[in-house]
Design a protein around this motif. Structure first.
Motif, mmCIF file in Angstrom:
data_model
loop_
_atom_site.group_PDB
_atom_site.id
_atom_site.type_symbol
_atom_site.label_atom_id
_atom_site.label_comp_id
_atom_site.label_asym_id
_atom_site.label_seq_id
_atom_site.Cartn_x
_atom_site.Cartn_y
_atom_site.Cartn_z
ATOM 1 N N SER A 1 16.068 39.418 41.151
ATOM 2 C CA SER A 1 16.868 39.974 40.104
ATOM 3 C C SER A 1 16.193 39.685 38.612
ATOM 4 C CB SER A 1 18.223 39.340 40.025
ATOM 5 O OG SER A 1 17.851 38.073 39.472
ATOM 6 N N THR B 1 16.546 44.974 40.859
ATOM 7 C CA THR B 1 15.641 44.906 41.760
ATOM 8 C C THR B 1 14.887 45.814 42.163
ATOM 9 O OG1 THR B 1 17.372 42.991 42.816
ATOM 10 C CG2 THR B 1 15.538 44.088 44.426
ATOM 11 N N ASN B 2 15.462 46.954 42.621
ATOM 12 C CA ASN B 2 14.681 48.418 42.743
ATOM 13 C C ASN B 2 13.930 48.969 41.656
ATOM 14 O OD1 ASN B 2 15.527 48.259 45.586
ATOM 15 N ND2 ASN B 2 17.445 49.401 45.225
ATOM 16 N N TYR B 3 14.495 48.862 40.656
ATOM 17 C CA TYR B 3 13.493 49.223 39.360
ATOM 18 C C TYR B 3 12.157 48.383 39.364
ATOM 19 C CZ TYR B 3 11.944 49.629 34.701
ATOM 20 O OH TYR B 3 10.992 49.780 33.581
ATOM 21 N N TRP C 1 16.690 55.078 49.936
ATOM 22 C CA TRP C 1 17.079 53.488 50.313
ATOM 23 C C TRP C 1 16.216 53.211 51.380
ATOM 24 C CZ3 TRP C 1 19.655 57.844 52.213
ATOM 25 C CH2 TRP C 1 19.757 58.105 53.538
ATOM 26 N N TYR D 1 13.177 51.935 49.356
ATOM 27 C CA TYR D 1 13.458 50.612 48.643
ATOM 28 C C TYR D 1 13.447 49.425 49.300
ATOM 29 C CZ TYR D 1 14.669 53.521 44.330
ATOM 30 O OH TYR D 1 14.651 54.331 43.518
ATOM 31 N N SER E 1 21.720 45.016 41.289
ATOM 32 C CA SER E 1 21.787 46.373 40.763
ATOM 33 C C SER E 1 22.524 46.532 39.415
ATOM 34 C CB SER E 1 22.741 47.170 41.974
ATOM 35 O OG SER E 1 22.847 48.519 41.376
ATOM 36 N N ASP F 1 21.206 51.441 45.988
ATOM 37 C CA ASP F 1 21.056 50.042 45.848
ATOM 38 C C ASP F 1 22.029 49.234 46.906
ATOM 39 O OD1 ASP F 1 19.432 50.289 43.921
ATOM 40 O OD2 ASP F 1 20.773 49.609 42.173
ATOM 41 N N GLU F 2 23.440 49.733 47.051
ATOM 42 C CA GLU F 2 24.174 49.031 48.015
ATOM 43 C C GLU F 2 23.488 48.988 49.548
ATOM 44 O OE1 GLU F 2 27.391 47.100 49.392
ATOM 45 O OE2 GLU F 2 27.391 47.892 47.365
ATOM 46 N N SER G 1 20.256 49.761 50.522
ATOM 47 C CA SER G 1 19.131 49.247 50.635
ATOM 48 C C SER G 1 19.303 47.708 50.677
ATOM 49 C CB SER G 1 17.865 49.433 49.528
ATOM 50 O OG SER G 1 18.410 48.946 48.154
ATOM 51 N N PHE G 2 20.049 47.159 49.847
ATOM 52 C CA PHE G 2 20.291 45.738 49.719
ATOM 53 C C PHE G 2 20.860 45.304 51.171
ATOM 54 C CE2 PHE G 2 21.003 45.164 45.091
ATOM 55 C CZ PHE G 2 19.524 45.770 44.712
#
Length: 190
Positions: free
Chosen positions: A37, A40-42, A58, A61, A83, A90-91, A93-94
């Motif tokens: 954090s 995260t994906n960025y 996703w 990622y 996210s 994001d949801e 991929s996490f």
């Protein structure tokens, strides 16, 4: 001599405790967390470019996160994913990442809402399956690498052809039509 030994022990403990500290953003942390954090994906895609409009992003990622976590983190650490926009990408991929690395009972999702980002959230879980995830990741990379996934799923690049197939501007006459005078309509000329 006793004071010198105590100081060396203290330095060893401090240096040793930071040896496994992991922070994707480079923030100070300790060995108890694997901190991806904020954003995260960025942050994961700052090293690997993923074009906008890439399909099933996703999965890409998830794979990028798994690559980072399996190489930098260890079992027992608390994984933190974040996210800012609360997007479904994001949801998803996490969910894939935590499913690979953590026990479902250990996964928590908390709001991280701010005034600017009211849908932000954070996911945490205790890492428990890094070795298994590392093996599955290696097998998946053997079938198709992340770079190949990106190339395959990226939107098609269109080139502008200035040759014969390019649309030509419509020829215009100097005449004013009835629609232009009465209704104030423009013509189709360029």
């Amino acid at each position: 001599m006793l004071i010198l030994q105590a100081m060396l022990l203290a330095v060893t403990l401090v240096v040793g405790s930071n040896a496994h500290a992991v922070s994707l953003a480079g923030r100070p942390t300790d060995e108890t967390v694997c901190d991806l954090s904020p954003l995260t994906n960025y942050r994961l895609t700052r090293k690997t470019f993923v074009p906008q409009g890439t399909s099933r992003v996703w999965e890409i990622y998830s794979r990028l996160a798994l690559q980072f976590i399996t190489s930098e983190c260890r079992n027992g650490q608390v994984l933190i994913l974040h996210s800012d926009l609360g997007s479904s990408v994001d949801e998803r991929s996490f969910r894939d990442v935590t499913g690979e690395l953590c026990s479902p009972a250990d996964v928590t999702r908390d709001s991280a809402a701010t005034r600017e980002y009211p849908h932000a959230f954070q996911v945490k879980c205790k890492l428990a399956k890094i070795q298994d995830a590392k093996q599955r990741l290696a097998a998946a990379e053997g079938i198709q690498t992340v770079d190949e996934m990106i190339q395959e799923r990226a939107p098609a690049q269109r080139s502008v052809d200035a040759g014969e197939n390019a649309p030509k501007p419509k020829e215009c006459s100097q005449k004013i039509g009835l629609g232009q005078v009465l209704l104030g309509l423009g013509g189709n000329c360029r």
